[in-house]
Design an enzyme around this catalytic site. Structure first.
Site, PDB file in Angstrom:
ATOM      1  N   GLY A   1     -10.736  -1.388   8.162  1.00 17.91           N
ATOM      2  CA  GLY A   1     -10.112  -0.034   7.925  1.00 17.91           C
ATOM      3  C   GLY A   1      -8.918  -0.888   7.292  1.00 17.91           C
ATOM      4  N   THR A   2      -8.480  -2.049   7.130  1.00 14.33           N
ATOM      5  CA  THR A   2      -7.974  -2.612   6.189  1.00 14.33           C
ATOM      6  C   THR A   2      -7.960  -2.097   4.574  1.00 14.33           C
ATOM      7  OG1 THR A   2      -7.771  -4.658   5.076  1.00 14.33           O
ATOM      8  CG2 THR A   2      -7.301  -4.778   7.547  1.00 14.33           C
ATOM      9  N   ASN A   3      -8.699  -2.099   4.525  1.00 18.05           N
ATOM     10  CA  ASN A   3      -8.813  -1.508   2.617  1.00 18.05           C
ATOM     11  C   ASN A   3      -8.873   0.183   2.461  1.00 18.05           C
ATOM     12  OD1 ASN A   3      -9.666  -3.130   0.166  1.00 18.05           O
ATOM     13  ND2 ASN A   3     -10.388  -3.670   2.066  1.00 18.05           N
TER      14      ASN A   3
ATOM     15  N   ASN B   1     -17.206   0.477  -4.602  1.00 12.06           N
ATOM     16  CA  ASN B   1     -18.071  -0.214  -3.047  1.00 12.06           C
ATOM     17  C   ASN B   1     -16.812  -1.391  -3.584  1.00 12.06           C
ATOM     18  OD1 ASN B   1     -18.780  -1.657  -1.284  1.00 12.06           O
ATOM     19  ND2 ASN B   1     -20.111  -3.124  -3.072  1.00 12.06           N
TER      20      ASN B   1
ATOM     21  N   MET C   1     -21.113  -1.095   6.544  1.00  6.46           N
ATOM     22  CA  MET C   1     -21.927  -1.957   6.466  1.00  6.46           C
ATOM     23  C   MET C   1     -23.702  -1.254   6.323  1.00  6.46           C
ATOM     24  SD  MET C   1     -20.440  -4.876   6.593  1.00  6.46           S
ATOM     25  CE  MET C   1     -21.698  -5.478   6.679  1.00  6.46           C
TER      26      MET C   1
ATOM     27  N   HIS D   1     -17.102  -5.586  -3.389  1.00  5.96           N
ATOM     28  CA  HIS D   1     -17.712  -6.609  -2.387  1.00  5.96           C
ATOM     29  C   HIS D   1     -16.049  -7.981  -3.156  1.00  5.96           C
ATOM     30  CE1 HIS D   1     -21.115  -9.082  -0.803  1.00  5.96           C
ATOM     31  NE2 HIS D   1     -20.876  -9.422  -2.429  1.00  5.96           N
TER      32      HIS D   1
HETATM   33  C1  GRF Z   1     -13.945  -6.058   2.820  1.00  5.90           C
HETATM   34  O1  GRF Z   1     -13.233  -7.415   3.028  1.00  5.90           O
HETATM   35  C2  GRF Z   1     -14.682  -6.276   1.448  1.00  5.90           C
HETATM   36  O2  GRF Z   1     -14.918  -7.016   0.794  1.00  5.90           O
HETATM   37  C3  GRF Z   1     -15.875  -5.494   2.726  1.00  5.90           C
HETATM   38  O3  GRF Z   1     -15.640  -4.990   3.643  1.00  5.90           O
HETATM   39  C4  GRF Z   1     -13.942  -5.846   3.835  1.00  5.90           C
HETATM   40  C5  GRF Z   1     -13.995  -4.685   4.741  1.00  5.90           C
HETATM   41  O4  GRF Z   1     -12.746  -5.132   4.994  1.00  5.90           O
HETATM   42  N1  GRF Z   1     -17.066  -5.262   1.701  1.00  5.90           N
HETATM   43  P1  GRF Z   1     -11.685  -3.091   5.663  1.00  5.90           P
HETATM   44  O5  GRF Z   1     -12.210  -3.206   7.016  1.00  5.90           O
HETATM   45  O6  GRF Z   1     -11.252  -2.730   5.175  1.00  5.90           O
HETATM   46  O7  GRF Z   1     -10.334  -4.548   6.611  1.00  5.90           O
END
Ligand code: GRF
Length: 209
Positions: A12-14, A107, A90, A109
């Site tokens: 969940g860093t994003n 999304n 996922m 990627h």
């Molecule tokens: C990201 O690198 C994204 O590109 C891929 O999954 C990863 C998720 O990372 N789809 P996080 O859970 O947001 O750290």
């Protein structure tokens, strides 16, 4: 105010970067719901810290994918969600789900699509392939995997001494800038889909922001 749901299966860093940027830039949106298909995913912890409604929906508890997705759609309706952001989720959404939220799902990627389309290990795959440049892509979600119209991309150079971890870190640094920016453009109504192309209304748009 646009209500956003973030779907995640991992760290969940994003998600964190999105919450932070919406707050800092005063974007007219709110992350109102987090959905995860993994009970122990750290993104659920982050959601709790940020006091956002966070729900683990266990796919194993449903007899079919449609029933699983119907439950999620129920939660989305409760929160009046106008944008779904997949951030490390996922699991592929069915055409039924995608049609329900047509052009309202984004999304990210970790490659320059269409390179390594559909790969669950796009970072390692780019290294193994001997790529010199890779990157990240934010795109709208359609019925096919990693296929919808591209909103934004950023390139990342691969150094001789990069390994999977160091390269992932570089890519994620870019993702944490790119994903919030794509969401801001969506929220401000500045994305227009024309076939495979996404036109960006240039008003106040600075790709370096
Ligand atoms: C990201 O690198 C994204 O590109 C891929 O999954 C990863 C998720 O990372 N789809 P996080 O859970 O947001 O750290």
């Amino acid at each position: 105010m646009l209500n956003i749901a973030v779907f995640c299966s991992g760290k969940g860093t994003n998600l964190q970067a999105i919450i932070k940027t919406i707050h800092e830039k005063d974007i007219e949106a709110k992350v109102s719901l987090i959905i995860s298909d993994k009970e122990k995913a750290y993104c659920l912890e982050r959601a709790k810290h940020a006091k956002i409604r966070a729900i683990f929906v266990n796919p194993k508890n449903f007899p079919s994918k449609q029933k699983f997705e119907n439950r999620i759609i129920g939660y989305l309706k409760e929160e009046n969600i106008g944008l779904i952001v997949l951030a490390g989720f996922m699991r592929m959404l069915s055409p039924f789900f995608v049609q329900n939220y047509s052009n309202k799902i984004l999304n990210i990627h970790p490659s320059l699509l269409p390179a390594f389309k559909g790969s669950a290990n796009a970072v390692a795959d780019a290294l193994d392939y001997g790529m010199k440049i890779t990157g990240t892509t934010v795109h709208f979600v359609d019925e096919k995997l990693d296929n919808g119209p591209i909103v934004l991309q950023r390139a990342v150079e691969i150094a001789e001494n990069d390994n999977e971890d160091s390269l992932r870190q570089k890519i994620q640094q870019q993702e944490h800038i790119l994903y919030p920016l794509a969401i801001q453009l969506f929220v401000e109504g500045r994305l227009k889909i024309e076939g495979r192309r996404v036109e960006i209304n240039p008003e106040n748009y600075n790709p370096q922001d």
